[in-house]
Scaffold this motif. Structure first.
Motif, PDB file in Angstrom:
ATOM      1  N   ARG A   1       7.847  12.049 -12.168  1.00  0.00           N
ATOM      2  CA  ARG A   1       7.668  10.651 -12.575  1.00  0.00           C
ATOM      3  C   ARG A   1       6.268  10.386 -13.099  1.00  0.00           C
ATOM      4  N   GLY A   2       5.351  11.300 -12.835  1.00  0.00           N
ATOM      5  CA  GLY A   2       3.985  11.141 -13.312  1.00  0.00           C
ATOM      6  C   GLY A   2       3.167  10.188 -12.466  1.00  0.00           C
ATOM      7  N   SER A   3       1.862  10.198 -12.696  1.00  0.00           N
ATOM      8  CA  SER A   3       0.931   9.321 -11.994  1.00  0.00           C
ATOM      9  C   SER A   3       1.245   7.859 -12.309  1.00  0.00           C
ATOM     10  N   PRO A   4       1.123   6.980 -11.302  1.00  0.00           N
ATOM     11  CA  PRO A   4       0.535   7.117  -9.964  1.00  0.00           C
ATOM     12  C   PRO A   4       1.566   7.401  -8.874  1.00  0.00           C
ATOM     13  N   ASN A   5       2.765   7.842  -9.257  1.00  0.00           N
ATOM     14  CA  ASN A   5       3.829   8.081  -8.279  1.00  0.00           C
ATOM     15  C   ASN A   5       3.519   9.324  -7.446  1.00  0.00           C
ATOM     16  N   ILE A   6       4.100   9.383  -6.248  1.00  0.00           N
ATOM     17  CA  ILE A   6       3.726  10.435  -5.298  1.00  0.00           C
ATOM     18  C   ILE A   6       4.956  11.068  -4.649  1.00  0.00           C
ATOM     19  N   ILE A   7       4.753  12.304  -4.197  1.00  0.00           N
ATOM     20  CA  ILE A   7       5.703  12.996  -3.331  1.00  0.00           C
ATOM     21  C   ILE A   7       5.111  13.010  -1.931  1.00  0.00           C
ATOM     22  N   VAL A   8       5.914  12.642  -0.946  1.00  0.00           N
ATOM     23  CA  VAL A   8       5.460  12.543   0.435  1.00  0.00           C
ATOM     24  C   VAL A   8       6.218  13.555   1.284  1.00  0.00           C
ATOM     25  N   LEU A   9       5.511  14.531   1.814  1.00  0.00           N
ATOM     26  CA  LEU A   9       6.129  15.455   2.762  1.00  0.00           C
ATOM     27  C   LEU A   9       6.140  14.801   4.135  1.00  0.00           C
ATOM     28  N   ALA A  10       7.297  14.804   4.794  1.00  0.00           N
ATOM     29  CA  ALA A  10       7.424  14.111   6.076  1.00  0.00           C
ATOM     30  C   ALA A  10       8.028  15.013   7.142  1.00  0.00           C
ATOM     31  N   GLU A  11       7.570  14.835   8.372  1.00  0.00           N
ATOM     32  CA  GLU A  11       8.167  15.487   9.537  1.00  0.00           C
ATOM     33  C   GLU A  11       9.323  14.635  10.049  1.00  0.00           C
ATOM     34  N   CYS A  12      10.317  15.294  10.649  1.00  0.00           N
ATOM     35  CA  CYS A  12      11.475  14.606  11.219  1.00  0.00           C
ATOM     36  C   CYS A  12      11.296  14.421  12.723  1.00  0.00           C
ATOM     37  N   TRP A  13      11.466  13.164  13.181  1.00  0.00           N
ATOM     38  CA  TRP A  13      11.316  12.829  14.597  1.00  0.00           C
ATOM     39  C   TRP A  13      12.529  12.042  15.069  1.00  0.00           C
ATOM     40  N   ASN A  14      12.886  12.253  16.338  1.00  0.00           N
ATOM     41  CA  ASN A  14      14.005  11.533  16.935  1.00  0.00           C
ATOM     42  C   ASN A  14      13.583  10.134  17.374  1.00  0.00           C
TER      43      ASN A  14
ATOM     44  N   SER B   1      13.776   7.921  -2.231  1.00  0.00           N
ATOM     45  CA  SER B   1      12.641   7.199  -2.798  1.00  0.00           C
ATOM     46  C   SER B   1      12.520   5.802  -2.227  1.00  0.00           C
ATOM     47  N   ARG B   2      11.281   5.296  -2.232  1.00  0.00           N
ATOM     48  CA  ARG B   2      11.041   3.890  -1.908  1.00  0.00           C
ATOM     49  C   ARG B   2       9.883   3.366  -2.744  1.00  0.00           C
ATOM     50  N   THR B   3       9.839   2.058  -2.919  1.00  0.00           N
ATOM     51  CA  THR B   3       8.796   1.400  -3.696  1.00  0.00           C
ATOM     52  C   THR B   3       7.676   0.941  -2.781  1.00  0.00           C
ATOM     53  N   LEU B   4       6.434   1.199  -3.204  1.00  0.00           N
ATOM     54  CA  LEU B   4       5.253   0.793  -2.452  1.00  0.00           C
ATOM     55  C   LEU B   4       4.238   0.166  -3.398  1.00  0.00           C
ATOM     56  N   PRO B   5       3.331  -0.672  -2.886  1.00  0.00           N
ATOM     57  CA  PRO B   5       2.263  -1.209  -3.735  1.00  0.00           C
ATOM     58  C   PRO B   5       1.380  -0.076  -4.244  1.00  0.00           C
ATOM     59  N   GLU B   6       0.898  -0.203  -5.474  1.00  0.00           N
ATOM     60  CA  GLU B   6       0.049   0.840  -6.039  1.00  0.00           C
ATOM     61  C   GLU B   6      -1.343   0.800  -5.426  1.00  0.00           C
ATOM     62  N   LYS B   7      -1.736   1.891  -4.785  1.00  0.00           N
ATOM     63  CA  LYS B   7      -3.093   2.081  -4.268  1.00  0.00           C
ATOM     64  C   LYS B   7      -3.205   3.538  -3.839  1.00  0.00           C
ATOM     65  N   ASP B   8      -4.407   3.953  -3.466  1.00  0.00           N
ATOM     66  CA  ASP B   8      -4.603   5.307  -2.958  1.00  0.00           C
ATOM     67  C   ASP B   8      -4.168   5.361  -1.499  1.00  0.00           C
ATOM     68  N   TYR B   9      -3.290   6.318  -1.190  1.00  0.00           N
ATOM     69  CA  TYR B   9      -2.757   6.439   0.162  1.00  0.00           C
ATOM     70  C   TYR B   9      -3.226   7.724   0.825  1.00  0.00           C
ATOM     71  N   LYS B  10      -3.407   7.645   2.139  1.00  0.00           N
ATOM     72  CA  LYS B  10      -3.477   8.811   3.004  1.00  0.00           C
ATOM     73  C   LYS B  10      -2.169   8.844   3.789  1.00  0.00           C
ATOM     74  N   PRO B  11      -1.767  10.013   4.319  1.00  0.00           N
ATOM     75  CA  PRO B  11      -0.488  10.065   5.050  1.00  0.00           C
ATOM     76  C   PRO B  11      -0.356   8.993   6.131  1.00  0.00           C
ATOM     77  N   GLU B  12      -1.453   8.737   6.854  1.00  0.00           N
ATOM     78  CA  GLU B  12      -1.386   7.755   7.933  1.00  0.00           C
ATOM     79  C   GLU B  12      -1.240   6.318   7.429  1.00  0.00           C
ATOM     80  N   ASP B  13      -1.496   6.090   6.133  1.00  0.00           N
ATOM     81  CA  ASP B  13      -1.341   4.750   5.562  1.00  0.00           C
ATOM     82  C   ASP B  13       0.108   4.448   5.179  1.00  0.00           C
TER      83      ASP B  13
END
Length: 359
Positions: free
Chosen positions: A90-103, A44-56
């Motif tokens: 954790r409920g809204s506004p928290n999110i799950i982020v699926l991520a790809e692994c890169w070297n 987990s990590r903490t981020l400012p609350e806002k609407d995110y897209k994966p690229e953000d």
């Protein structure tokens, strides 16, 4: 004596007290990835609350030497966000982020099967591939014994457990329903659940999903299942044959169609696809999960691992054409070969490349 379930109930009540606290404009983002052994990992990590897209979202990293994804002398593996889901734990506004692994050198990690799968899905997007995966799994205690099985023995033979109702026929329905609701909250296209043929074995279905979304949603649904089972102190097994003997194994039956198959005259496109799949049988089996030879024996509703077969409404074949599809002359087919522990990116990719060709 306090039962395990009572202990977990008390802990849940305590946890809920903290989950209601004000987060002061911040959110918790749970980054999820697939490790070298086909399990999900997260942090987990903490981020400012806002609407995110994966690229953000920020690219992050982890110690790949601790997950068998990198050597100790060059251990950083980078997490590139690719999909976001509401967090049911954790409920809204928290999110799950699926991520790809890169070297670190900018190449996909050896165990990043999503990257190549996505190339294929993008190349053949005009065919509008729909997938629906049927995920079977078994619930175990911490001694690796299926729940409901007597100590040192076996339950009654298969028969009353499939879609069963009632004590002595099904166990741990609370976990199944909790997972179901958590997936719906997260926006997963979970389409149903049922008790399976072996006691303590269950199934849920995800789909239909288009293209790369199938693998993304199936992996997040597996992560959610592991987290729900963790809350109950239960282990989840995706092994295709968790119990040797006269018990059905566990699969990841894969339902597939293209826009050409779903309209009048689609049966011809289904038959053409099956003819193209047949010469790739060995290649497909290599992508369809570990220890699948223990399951694909030609018995217990499976086809033989050594032979490619298909038929209408026949669960003893490699490929089943639903009777409704045959009657209408269009629809979808079901690939019954993938094991329950198969990677959905590898399954969906090999289906596409076998039928349409490699990118």
């Amino acid at each position: 004596m306090t039962s395990t379930r009572e202990i977990f109930s008390s802990r849940t009540e305590t946890l809920n007290k903290y989950l209601k606290l004000d987060q002061k404009g911040s959110i918790m983002a749970e980054y999820v990835w697939v490790d070298a052994n086909g399990d999900t990992r997260s942090k987990s990590r903490t981020l400012p609350e806002k609407d995110y897209k994966p690229e953000d979202l920020p690219v992050w990293n982890f110690d790949g030497s601790s997950t068998e994804q990198a050597p100790g002398d060059n251990s950083d593996v980078y997490l590139r966000p690719c999909a976001i889901y509401p967090d049911p734990f954790r409920g809204s506004p928290n999110i799950i982020v699926l991520a790809e692994c890169w070297n670190a050198d900018g190449t996909p990690n050896k165990f990043n099967f999503r990257h190549e799968c996505n190339k294929v899905m993008e190349a053949y997007a005009d065919h509008e591939p729909w997938f629906g995966l049927e995920q079977e799994y078994t619930l175990l205690d911490h001694d690796d014994k299926p729940f409901g099985w007597p100590t040192g023995g076996y339950p009654a033979p298969q028969g009353p457990y499939y879609c069963g109702v009632g004590s002595g026929k099904v166990v741990m329905r609370d976990i199944v329903d909790s997972h179901y609701k958590a997936c719906l909250y997260a926006g997963i296209h979970i389409s149903g659940t049922n008790a399976e043929v072996m006691m303590s074995q269950w199934e849920y279905q995800v789909g239909p999903c288009v293209g790369i979304g199938m693998g993304d949603e199936l992996w997040i649904s597996r992560f959610i299942l592991a987290r729900v089972a963790e809350d109950f102190g239960i282990k989840v097994s995706f092994h295709p044959k968790p119990m040797r003997g006269e018990w059905n194994g566990a699969g990841l039956h894969s339902n597939f169609s293209t826009k050409e198959m779903r309209v009048e005259g689609g049966m011809k496109h289904i038959e053409d696809a099956l003819k193209k799949l047949e010469p790739h049988h060995v290649e497909c089996i290599k992508e369809y999960g570990e220890d699948n030879d223990q399951r694909l024996t030609g018995r217990h509703e499976t086809g033989s691992i050594d032979q490619f077969t298909y038929g209408v409404a026949n669960r003893g074949c490699s490929i089943r054409i639903p009777r409704e599809t045959a009657a209408k002359g269009y629809g979808y087919f079901e690939d019954r070969r993938p094991a329950s522990n198969a990677d959905p990116y590898r399954v969906t990719k090999i289906l596409m490349t076998s039928i349409f060709g490699k990118v």
